[in-house]
Design a protein around this motif. Structure first.
Motif, PDB file in Angstrom:
ATOM      1  N   GLU A 140      -2.745  15.724  35.254  1.00  0.00           N
ATOM      2  CA  GLU A 140      -3.239  17.094  35.350  1.00  0.00           C
ATOM      3  C   GLU A 140      -4.769  17.001  35.276  1.00  0.00           C
ATOM      4  N   HIS A 141      -5.364  15.866  35.843  1.00  0.00           N
ATOM      5  CA  HIS A 141      -6.857  15.693  36.117  1.00  0.00           C
ATOM      6  C   HIS A 141      -6.929  15.301  37.481  1.00  0.00           C
ATOM      7  N   ILE A 142      -7.790  15.968  38.310  1.00  0.00           N
ATOM      8  CA  ILE A 142      -7.991  15.879  39.743  1.00  0.00           C
ATOM      9  C   ILE A 142      -8.811  14.416  39.846  1.00  0.00           C
ATOM     10  N   LEU A 143      -8.280  13.646  40.544  1.00  0.00           N
ATOM     11  CA  LEU A 143      -8.881  12.207  40.953  1.00  0.00           C
ATOM     12  C   LEU A 143      -9.538  12.436  42.385  1.00  0.00           C
ATOM     13  N   CYS A 144      -9.055  13.137  43.190  1.00  0.00           N
ATOM     14  CA  CYS A 144      -9.691  13.322  44.443  1.00  0.00           C
ATOM     15  C   CYS A 144      -9.224  14.929  44.882  1.00  0.00           C
ATOM     16  N   ARG A 145     -10.419  15.612  45.221  1.00  0.00           N
ATOM     17  CA  ARG A 145     -10.439  16.794  45.582  1.00  0.00           C
ATOM     18  C   ARG A 145     -10.006  17.131  47.017  1.00  0.00           C
ATOM     19  N   GLN A 146      -9.420  18.158  47.014  1.00  0.00           N
ATOM     20  CA  GLN A 146      -8.874  18.820  48.446  1.00  0.00           C
ATOM     21  C   GLN A 146      -9.849  18.851  49.358  1.00  0.00           C
ATOM     22  N   GLY A 152     -17.518  11.568  41.423  1.00  0.00           N
ATOM     23  CA  GLY A 152     -18.090  12.897  40.988  1.00  0.00           C
ATOM     24  C   GLY A 152     -19.374  13.442  41.929  1.00  0.00           C
ATOM     25  N   ASP A 153     -19.514  12.566  42.938  1.00  0.00           N
ATOM     26  CA  ASP A 153     -20.511  12.798  43.921  1.00  0.00           C
ATOM     27  C   ASP A 153     -19.872  14.023  44.710  1.00  0.00           C
ATOM     28  N   PRO A 154     -20.761  15.196  44.742  1.00  0.00           N
ATOM     29  CA  PRO A 154     -20.197  16.267  45.543  1.00  0.00           C
ATOM     30  C   PRO A 154     -19.880  15.890  47.088  1.00  0.00           C
ATOM     31  N   ASN A 155     -20.265  14.893  47.410  1.00  0.00           N
ATOM     32  CA  ASN A 155     -19.938  14.632  49.021  1.00  0.00           C
ATOM     33  C   ASN A 155     -18.585  13.648  49.238  1.00  0.00           C
ATOM     34  N   SER A 156     -18.456  13.133  48.065  1.00  0.00           N
ATOM     35  CA  SER A 156     -17.016  12.158  47.861  1.00  0.00           C
ATOM     36  C   SER A 156     -15.853  12.874  47.386  1.00  0.00           C
ATOM     37  N   GLY A 157     -14.792  12.365  47.942  1.00  0.00           N
ATOM     38  CA  GLY A 157     -13.722  13.373  47.783  1.00  0.00           C
ATOM     39  C   GLY A 157     -13.225  12.835  46.090  1.00  0.00           C
ATOM     40  N   VAL A 158     -13.880  11.637  45.560  1.00  0.00           N
ATOM     41  CA  VAL A 158     -13.579  11.433  44.103  1.00  0.00           C
ATOM     42  C   VAL A 158     -14.327  12.408  43.141  1.00  0.00           C
ATOM     43  N   HIS A 159     -13.369  12.786  42.109  1.00  0.00           N
ATOM     44  CA  HIS A 159     -13.984  13.579  41.132  1.00  0.00           C
ATOM     45  C   HIS A 159     -13.425  13.270  39.615  1.00  0.00           C
ATOM     46  N   LEU A 160     -14.296  12.602  38.753  1.00  0.00           N
ATOM     47  CA  LEU A 160     -13.728  12.190  37.510  1.00  0.00           C
ATOM     48  C   LEU A 160     -13.923  13.200  36.455  1.00  0.00           C
ATOM     49  N   GLY A 161     -14.890  14.134  36.722  1.00  0.00           N
ATOM     50  CA  GLY A 161     -15.276  15.148  35.657  1.00  0.00           C
ATOM     51  C   GLY A 161     -15.983  14.201  34.438  1.00  0.00           C
ATOM     52  N   GLN A 162     -15.467  14.641  33.187  1.00  0.00           N
ATOM     53  CA  GLN A 162     -16.277  14.032  32.017  1.00  0.00           C
ATOM     54  C   GLN A 162     -15.553  12.574  32.097  1.00  0.00           C
ATOM     55  N   ILE A 163     -16.491  11.538  32.022  1.00  0.00           N
ATOM     56  CA  ILE A 163     -15.887  10.103  31.790  1.00  0.00           C
ATOM     57  C   ILE A 163     -15.166   9.966  30.633  1.00  0.00           C
ATOM     58  N   SER A 164     -15.623  10.400  29.353  1.00  0.00           N
ATOM     59  CA  SER A 164     -14.876  10.540  28.376  1.00  0.00           C
ATOM     60  C   SER A 164     -13.370  10.930  28.140  1.00  0.00           C
ATOM     61  N   SER A 165     -13.165  11.915  29.024  1.00  0.00           N
ATOM     62  CA  SER A 165     -11.949  12.308  29.218  1.00  0.00           C
ATOM     63  C   SER A 165     -10.820  11.619  30.180  1.00  0.00           C
ATOM     64  N   VAL A 166     -11.420  10.454  30.902  1.00  0.00           N
ATOM     65  CA  VAL A 166     -10.595   9.888  31.622  1.00  0.00           C
ATOM     66  C   VAL A 166      -9.683   8.641  31.286  1.00  0.00           C
ATOM     67  N   THR A 167      -8.442   8.661  31.282  1.00  0.00           N
ATOM     68  CA  THR A 167      -7.776   7.674  30.862  1.00  0.00           C
ATOM     69  C   THR A 167      -7.340   6.524  31.475  1.00  0.00           C
ATOM     70  N   ASP A 168      -7.038   5.367  30.915  1.00  0.00           N
ATOM     71  CA  ASP A 168      -6.804   4.202  31.414  1.00  0.00           C
ATOM     72  C   ASP A 168      -5.810   4.295  32.867  1.00  0.00           C
ATOM     73  N   THR A 169      -4.828   5.065  32.842  1.00  0.00           N
ATOM     74  CA  THR A 169      -3.964   5.482  33.516  1.00  0.00           C
ATOM     75  C   THR A 169      -4.613   5.964  34.886  1.00  0.00           C
TER      76      THR A 169
END
Length: 195
Positions: free
Chosen positions: A183-189, A33-50
């Protein structure tokens, strides 16, 4: 104090500074979720195990881009004069843009003037194939998203700026794809921006 005390004290100071950087600075820069990393998890509660399992794919992909794609692209740019973002983007498309697999011919063509072309191409192809295979075995609906509409506005939930590009300007090109799982972005463009 004798000189040996100054040396010992200097060594302790260096160790303390390194410990602070390793324990506090680096983790805050690499947190999802750091704006400088490509990783983007959004709301932690909405992230699935997959989706959490797919973070290994994101880690391997970003490592591959950093260690192998950028090196090959720099070498290709030296001989061709093309912009780095263009070459990285074309390599990423050849490696991840086709849902059926790596485009071996495109990778070889992009690295045509690079020393040890065949070895570098084989390394890129092998890494991409392994990452794609891992993504397939982890389950879920995953995709590498290069989608860009001309003049599309920058969206901080979907995009990260490439090198000296500035958020807020219209997007001019996708350099590295978003990685989306269920449908959840894990790594941004990573995108270039400008007028």
């Amino acid at each position: 104090m004798t000189p040996s005390w100054f040396i010992a004290l200097g060594g302790v100071v260096v160790l303390v500074v390194l410990a602070v950087v390793i324990l506090f600075v680096l983790p805050s820069r690499l947190m999802p979720g750091d704006p400088n990393s490509g990783v983007h998890l959004g709301q932690i509660s909405s992230v699935t195990d997959t989706q959490v399992r797919h973070l290994e794919v994101v880690e391997r992909f970003t490592g591959m881009v950093t260690q192998h794609v950028l090196t090959a692209a720099h070498l290709a740019c030296r001989s061709s004069g093309r912009p780095l973002a263009d070459v990285v983007g074309q390599l990423c498309r050849a490696l991840f843009g086709n849902p059926l697999g790596v485009d071996d011919i495109a990778v070889l063509a992009l690295l045509d003037s690079v020393p040890d072309r065949d070895t570098r191409a084989a390394t890129l192809q092998a890494h991409a194939a392994a990452i794609r295979q891992l993504a397939d075995t982890l389950g879920g609906r995953q995709q590498w998203d290069f989608t860009l509409l001309p003049g599309q506005p920058y969206d901080e939930n979907r995009h990260s700026p490439w090198l000296d590009s500035r958020p807020g300007l219209p997007i001019t090109a996708v350099v590295t794809p978003a990685y989306i799982v269920d449908e959840h972005i894990l790594c941004r463009q990573r995108v270039t921006t400008g007028w």
